[in-house]
Motif scaffolding. Sequence first.
Motif: not given
Lengths: 109, 117
Positions: A17-21, A67-78
């Motif tokens: 799994x990877x999270x891209x902020x 409120x945090x001006x923040x997003x992430x994309x989470x990719x599973x089972x790469x």
Amino acid sequence: GQNIDQPTEMTATEGAIVQINCTYQTSGFNGLFWYQQHAGEAPTFLSYNVLDGLEEKGRFSSFLSRSKGYSYLLLKELQMKDSASYLCADMDSNYQLIWGAGTKLIIKP
Amino acid sequence: GAVVSQHPSWVICKSGTSVKIECRSLDFQATTMFWYRQFPKQSLMLMATSNEGSKATYEQGVEKDKFLINHASLTLSTLTVTSAHPEDSSFYICSASIGGAISDGYTFGSGTRLTVV
């Protein structure tokens, strides 16, 4: 001013799994987009968030905190085919997309 | 799904010549078309926004006399790079809004890689 920040490059292992902020600062906000772009190809739409929370779409999920001006994309089972650049873009008050420079994701076996 | 057909996919031209890039929306009407340029390892940079039947709106720093945009119909927009120079070599991509909802996203053409020699 308007600014989008995301890491330049990330490496992950097949099956993991990877999270891209992504952080953003814009004048006005009309949503946050994530696109996938393979080398030499045009971007393809992955997700759109305008409300806080997690949106799940198969192996890909996207999260937003206004409120945090923040997003992430989470990719599973790469999978190896997930090796690509992932572009974060926010839509400002003029409905114009402001693009980040993209995060190059390298998947290793 | 909504498709934007862009051609040519790649083109090599001599310095000083002009190159036309076409983008056609195949199964929807693209009232607005966005033209981007992308240099290697860099982000998409919006060059101009074209609206059907009116003059294009260019971003700061983009020469409107050099990058001619025509959006004569709801399904066709063209970008002409006039008097091309090696520094114009780049990946040019068009994009259009698919429909009424922002959440539908934007669909992109397949891009044109321009090399000026």
